[in-house]
Structure formats: C-alpha cells, structure tokens
Write an enzyme that holds these catalytic residues in place. Structure first.
Site, PDB file in Angstrom:
ATOM      1  CB  VAL A  84     133.690 -92.525 112.516  1.00 16.17           C
ATOM      2  CG1 VAL A  84     134.720 -91.422 112.267  1.00 16.17           C
ATOM      3  CG2 VAL A  84     132.289 -91.925 112.478  1.00 16.17           C
TER       4      VAL A  84
ATOM      5  CD  GLU B 121     134.664 -88.537 108.350  1.00 13.36           C
ATOM      6  OE1 GLU B 121     135.893 -88.532 108.445  1.00 13.36           O
ATOM      7  OE2 GLU B 121     134.065 -88.190 107.310  1.00 13.36           O
ATOM      8  CG  PHE B 122     131.166 -83.433 107.955  1.00 12.57           C
ATOM      9  CD1 PHE B 122     130.271 -82.877 108.859  1.00 12.57           C
ATOM     10  CD2 PHE B 122     132.431 -82.867 107.849  1.00 12.57           C
ATOM     11  CE1 PHE B 122     130.618 -81.781 109.644  1.00 12.57           C
ATOM     12  CE2 PHE B 122     132.790 -81.766 108.624  1.00 12.57           C
ATOM     13  CZ  PHE B 122     131.883 -81.225 109.522  1.00 12.57           C
ATOM     14  CG  LEU B 123     132.334 -91.096 107.273  1.00  8.24           C
ATOM     15  CD1 LEU B 123     131.489 -92.252 107.745  1.00  8.24           C
ATOM     16  CD2 LEU B 123     133.693 -91.594 106.822  1.00  8.24           C
TER      17      LEU B 123
ATOM     18  CG  ASN C 194     125.218 -84.811 112.482  1.00  9.78           C
ATOM     19  OD1 ASN C 194     125.406 -84.646 111.283  1.00  9.78           O
ATOM     20  ND2 ASN C 194     125.737 -85.827 113.148  1.00  9.78           N
TER      21      ASN C 194
ATOM     22  CB  ALA D 155     107.585 -86.397 104.815  1.00  8.22           C
TER      23      ALA D 155
ATOM     24  CB  CYS E 248     124.944 -89.586 113.713  1.00 11.23           C
ATOM     25  SG  CYS E 248     126.269 -90.758 113.438  1.00 11.23           S
TER      26      CYS E 248
ATOM     27  CE  LYS F  13     126.140 -90.854 119.141  1.00  6.78           C
ATOM     28  NZ  LYS F  13     127.316 -90.033 119.211  1.00  6.78           N
TER      29      LYS F  13
ATOM     30  NE  ARG G 241     125.160 -98.197 115.873  1.00  7.77           N
ATOM     31  CZ  ARG G 241     126.354 -97.633 115.767  1.00  7.77           C
ATOM     32  NH1 ARG G 241     127.126 -97.510 116.825  1.00  7.77           N
ATOM     33  NH2 ARG G 241     126.793 -97.198 114.603  1.00  7.77           N
TER      34      ARG G 241
HETATM   35  C1  UGA Z   1     124.579 -88.454 109.639  1.00  8.59           C
HETATM   36  C2  UGA Z   1     125.003 -87.240 108.789  1.00  8.59           C
HETATM   37  O1  UGA Z   1     124.193 -87.199 107.616  1.00  8.59           O
HETATM   38  C3  UGA Z   1     126.473 -87.354 108.398  1.00  8.59           C
HETATM   39  O2  UGA Z   1     126.886 -86.196 107.686  1.00  8.59           O
HETATM   40  C4  UGA Z   1     127.311 -87.484 109.683  1.00  8.59           C
HETATM   41  O3  UGA Z   1     128.699 -87.618 109.386  1.00  8.59           O
HETATM   42  C5  UGA Z   1     126.841 -88.705 110.467  1.00  8.59           C
HETATM   43  O4  UGA Z   1     125.438 -88.559 110.781  1.00  8.59           O
HETATM   44  C6  UGA Z   1     127.653 -88.779 111.722  1.00  8.59           C
HETATM   45  O5  UGA Z   1     127.524 -87.880 112.570  1.00  8.59           O
HETATM   46  O6  UGA Z   1     128.523 -89.656 111.852  1.00  8.59           O
HETATM   47  P1  UGA Z   1     123.954 -91.005 109.099  1.00  8.59           P
HETATM   48  O7  UGA Z   1     123.752 -91.206 110.555  1.00  8.59           O
HETATM   49  O8  UGA Z   1     124.727 -92.018 108.334  1.00  8.59           O
HETATM   50  O9  UGA Z   1     124.703 -89.602 108.821  1.00  8.59           O
HETATM   51  O10 UGA Z   1     122.497 -90.906 108.468  1.00  8.59           O
HETATM   52  P2  UGA Z   1     121.702 -89.875 107.547  1.00  8.59           P
HETATM   53  O11 UGA Z   1     121.935 -90.167 106.122  1.00  8.59           O
HETATM   54  O12 UGA Z   1     121.943 -88.483 108.014  1.00  8.59           O
HETATM   55  O13 UGA Z   1     120.196 -90.286 107.893  1.00  8.59           O
HETATM   56  C7  UGA Z   1     119.724 -90.191 109.240  1.00  8.59           C
HETATM   57  C8  UGA Z   1     118.280 -90.570 109.334  1.00  8.59           C
HETATM   58  O14 UGA Z   1     117.449 -89.575 108.759  1.00  8.59           O
HETATM   59  C9  UGA Z   1     117.895 -91.885 108.678  1.00  8.59           C
HETATM   60  O15 UGA Z   1     117.074 -92.613 109.570  1.00  8.59           O
HETATM   61  C10 UGA Z   1     117.123 -91.471 107.445  1.00  8.59           C
HETATM   62  O16 UGA Z   1     116.162 -92.418 107.053  1.00  8.59           O
HETATM   63  C11 UGA Z   1     116.468 -90.182 107.934  1.00  8.59           C
HETATM   64  N1  UGA Z   1     116.118 -89.229 106.850  1.00  8.59           N
HETATM   65  C12 UGA Z   1     117.087 -88.688 106.086  1.00  8.59           C
HETATM   66  C13 UGA Z   1     114.801 -88.863 106.671  1.00  8.59           C
HETATM   67  O17 UGA Z   1     113.892 -89.331 107.381  1.00  8.59           O
HETATM   68  N2  UGA Z   1     114.495 -87.951 105.693  1.00  8.59           N
HETATM   69  C14 UGA Z   1     115.443 -87.398 104.902  1.00  8.59           C
HETATM   70  O18 UGA Z   1     115.081 -86.569 104.043  1.00  8.59           O
HETATM   71  C15 UGA Z   1     116.770 -87.780 105.098  1.00  8.59           C
END
Ligand code: UGA
Length: 463
Positions: free
Chosen positions: A20, A160-162, A236, A280, A288, A291, A355
């Site tokens: 972040v 932060e939402f990135l 989240n 799915a 993120c 946790k 992680r």
């Molecule tokens: C997530 C949020 O999407 C962000 O907006 C947020 O800022 C971030 O956490 C954070 O709190 O810092 P991120 O952890 O980078 O972002 O990952 P995601 O893109 O949300 O994916 C998370 C998990 O869900 C991955 O393992 C992905 O493979 C899985 N996923 C995602 C699915 O199994 N199906 C989906 O349709 C989408």
C-alpha cells in the site's frame, strides 16, 4: 466562511513502504508532491532508495526510478527523519492477524507513538492501513499522550482501495477517495493533496477555490473517521461475500449439472448485482480479504453484533481447497507418489505475493498426501522458495509450464494467470502420464479441452 486548509503545499511522509505505502508514495510524488518514505526494515528501505522495487507490481520499478530521478520521492534513513520532514503523514504499516482473528494493531500504535515523540511541528496523521472501526481515535489518544509541548495533531482516515497487481493503475484511476476527517482543516488539506489526481493540476497551481469546489466532485466521500474505517472493512468483506456466494452456487451447479460461469454471467448483467467478483474457483486469498473478513467479524462480535454470517463466508472459503483435493482423489484415487504439476502459486495473477494464497494451501495438502510436485508460477517461484514448504524433498521447479507437465498424472491450475490460456495444450497432452487437467480457477474453455482429448474438470461446470 470556510476554515483554512491546515497545510498549504504540504510535505508528505509515508510510514511503511509495502504494497500500500510504496504505490501510494510514488503516486503522490508523480502527481507533484514532495514525498519522503520510511520503513522500519532498513534493508528494504535501502533497496527502495537504490531504485530496487521490493516486490513485483506492474510499472512499479519504472515509477520508482522516475520519481527518484525527479527528486520528488526520497527514502529517509530513519522513520524519525521522515516524520521531521513531513507535514502530513500517511500511516501505511502492517495490520497482521492475531490468533483470534482480530487485527494486531501494534505497528499502528508504534507509528503513532513514534510520530508524537519525534514531532516538533503540528502534523496531520492520516491512517491508510486497514483498521477496525475506532482505531484512529486510539491513534489520536496516543498522539496526545506522547506529544511534545505546543505540538498539535489531527487524525484522518483515508482507506486505500488499490488491488495488488493493478496498484498503480488503481491509484491513478480511483473509483472513490474516502476522507474520514474531524475538521474542515484536515478535510481541505486532503482535498488539496488529491486534487491533482482528478484534474491534473500542478500542486503549486491549486487555488483555495478549487479545493473548496473539489468537495462537490462525486469521487470524494467525506465522512467522520469511524465511518471511513467501516467503509474499508465492509467493502472487503462484501467482496469476500460475493466470492463465497458464487462458490456455493458452483457447488449447486456441480450437483445439478449446470454451469456456474453462465449463472454468474446471467446474474452479473443485472447492474444491481454487477459482474465482477463472481468468478468461482479456489477461493479468495492474499493479505487483505481473508484477514479483513476475520477482523471485521471480530470487531463486530466485540461490539455485540452476531457476525455468524461473515464467519460462514470465511468457512466456505476455507473449504474450497479440500474440495479440489477431493476432486483430484476422485479421479486419481491414491495420491501418494503421483506426480502433480501445480501451475500458479501467487494468490492471484499479476503479483508475486503468496501470502494466504489458496494455491499455497493446496500445495501444503498435496505435500501431506506425499505427491511428487512439479511447480510453476510466472512470478512467485522465488517467494515460494523462501517458505518452509520448499523444504519438502519431492519438489521440482519449472520456468516453463510445458516442461513441468512431462509424465505428470495431473495438472492443477491454481492461479488464473492469463498466460496459462495460451499454452500449447495439444503439445503437452501426449507428454503427460495421464491427461487430466483440474482447472481450479475455471480459466480454460472446457469444450476445447475435452475436444483435445483431455480429461478436464473445472469448478461448478463439469463433474
Ligand atoms: C483487495 C481489494 O480488492 C482491494 O480493493 C483492497 O484495496 C485490497 O484488498 C486491500 O485491502 O488492500 P487484493 O488483495 O489485491 O485487493 O486482491 P483481490 O483482487 O481483491 O483478490 C482477492 C482474492 O480473491 C484473490 O485470491 C482472487 O483470486 C480471488 N477472487 C477474486 C476470486 O476467487 N474470484 C473473483 O471473482 C475475484
């Protein structure tokens, strides 16, 4: 009459240069601010100062070098130095998980205390790390308790939402900028900081009028501090809920011979539902979502709210890996001494972050079953080699997925790296001991795979 901004043209400090902190620091420098970063981990800070990005993120290395060269981003030799040089300090330190699922806020407390003890001038302290509701109020208490005489602090919350893998893109293209504030002065200071992002103004050209007008820009969501913290945890947790929801639907699809991809498409076209996060598969991982859903559940329970709904969202997710192992056993019966290629170790494509990766949980179970593992990931193999799982004696690493499939009894796709779609599957089929592809991310086209003669199983599509 509007209250004046707190700092005109502030110097910005970033404490914590992780997934972040670093993209945020570089993004803010890139839009024109002077940013100084600091990290407790000296070797990491040194690497960043030398222009070496400490983790993989598309565009990050280039952005780091660009902003070091422009002189707008620098790394302090100590946290104290960064504090001293800054007016506005973004706290981006880690909030790991305690054994009971709650957030470990010791790094946050430490940051607050260190800021207070080393500040000789007033500061705006902005909490960017994901924290349970009311944390910023505790930071405020800490700042006051340890403040030097005549030094004042304000706190604000700017979650932060990135997303990892698209961190810089997300910084420059925010859906919303949430500002949890306790005063007009803090609000106007933060509006000033983010304004160049939305209208490409140079920071030195921003007028007071523009700052006050920015409030009507609908990207800004301005709230009290507690609400801002809740927006992040609730967002989240909602994303996690969508994924567990579609995974349960996938289970029903499997039992009823339906296709979850089409169910998701049919649902997602309704704008009230939306098509994203309905993929799915092996479930959600990363630093993120797993946790945050636990910490949100815990803080809700601590406040006396029945959080069993969110607890179940987490439980559904944890079960996904066992279901894939069951499918593998369903096909191969005994796993011991079988050779299994696992493609994908990262928790999602576009990152080397492992992680809480569901792929890691899967690999751990395969090791318990004493299989022979052929591992491939486009980016995360070095990260894997640093973990205790790599001590398992029966692992071979492959930089090319095709090579990893020689003589294997199955290939499992555990991360949906897009490059796995363009592998020449025809070529590998004959090289496999048995042409079984277990697509735990529904990445491939089932019809094409079956037509090529593979024994193919996805999730919620064909059983
Ligand atoms: C997530 C949020 O999407 C962000 O907006 C947020 O800022 C971030 O956490 C954070 O709190 O810092 P991120 O952890 O980078 O972002 O990952 P995601 O893109 O949300 O994916 C998370 C998990 O869900 C991955 O393992 C992905 O493979 C899985 N996923 C995602 C699915 O199994 N199906 C989906 O349709 C989408």
């Amino acid at each position: 009459m509007e209250e004046k901004i707190m700092f005109d043209n502030p110097n910005i400090g970033i404490l914590g240069l992780g997934h972040v902190g670093l993209p945020t620091a570089l993004g803010l420098a890139d839009i024109g601010w002077n940013v100084i970063g600091a990290d407790d981990l000296k070797s990491k800070a040194q690497d960043i100062a030398n222009g070496d990005a400490p983790f993989y993120e598309p565009g990050l290395s280039e952005m780091l070098i660009k902003n070091i060269n422009s002189g707008r981003f620098s790394v302090a030799s100590s946290v104290e130095e960064a504090i001293d040089a800054s007016d506005v300090i973004f706290v981006c330190v880690g909030t790991p998980q305690n054994d009971d699922g709650s957030a470990d806020l010791s790094q946050i407390e430490n940051a607050g205390r260190t800021i207070a003890q080393n500040s000789n001038t007033n500061k705006l302290v902005v909490e960017k790390s994901t924290t349970p509701v009311s944390t910023s109020l505790r930071i405020k208490d800490t700042l006051r308790r340890y403040a030097k005489e005549n030094v004042e602090f304000e706190v604000a919350v700017n979650p932060e939402f990135l997303r990892e893998g698209t961190g810089l893109y997300d910084f420059f293209n925010p859906d919303r900028i949430v500002l949890g504030v306790e005063s007009e002065a803090a609000k106007n200071t933060l509006l000033q900081i983010y304004l160049p992002l939305l209208d490409q103004t140079n920071p030195s050209d921003i007028s007071d009028k523009e700052i006050y007008e920015a409030k009507s820009n609908d990207k800004f969501v301005i709230t009290d501090v507690n609400t801002a913290e809740l927006i992040k945890h609730a967002s989240n947790s909602f994303l996690a809920t969508k994924i567990s929801f579609i995974n349960l639907v996938a289970d029903i699809c499997e039992k009823s011979g339906s296709d979850v991809s089409k169910v998701a498409k049919g649902m997602g076209l309704d704008p009230r539902i939306g098509s994203s996060f309905l993929q799915a598969g092996l479930g959600f991982g990363g630093y993120c979502l797993p946790k945050d859903i636990k910490a949100f559940t815990k803080i809700g329970e601590d406040l006396g709210v029945d959080m069993s709904f969110f607890r179940e969202v987490d439980n559904v997710n944890i079960r996904r890996v066992d279901q894939i192992i069951d499918k593998l056993k369903g096909k191969l019966w005994v796993l011991r001494d079988k050779t299994i290629a696992v493609w994908g170790i990262a928790f999602k494509p576009g990152t080397d972050d492992i992680r809480e990766s569901p792929a890691m949980a899967l690999i751990e179970k395969l090791i318990e079953e004493e299989v022979k593992l052929n591992l491939h990931d486009p980016k995360a193999m070095e990260e894997f080699k640093r973990t205790s799982l790599s001590e398992y004696s029966n692992i071979e690493y492959f930089t090319d997925p095709i090579d990893s499939s020689n003589n294997v009894d199955a290939i499992i796709i555990a991360t949906d790296w897009p490059e796995f779609k363009s592998v020449d599957y025809k070529n590998i089929k004959d090289a496999m001991q048995y042409p079984f592809v277990l697509d735990a991310r529904n990445l491939l086209n089932p019809v094409e795979m079956l037509d090529m003669g593979f024994d193919y199983i996805g999730v919620g599509r064909y059983s």
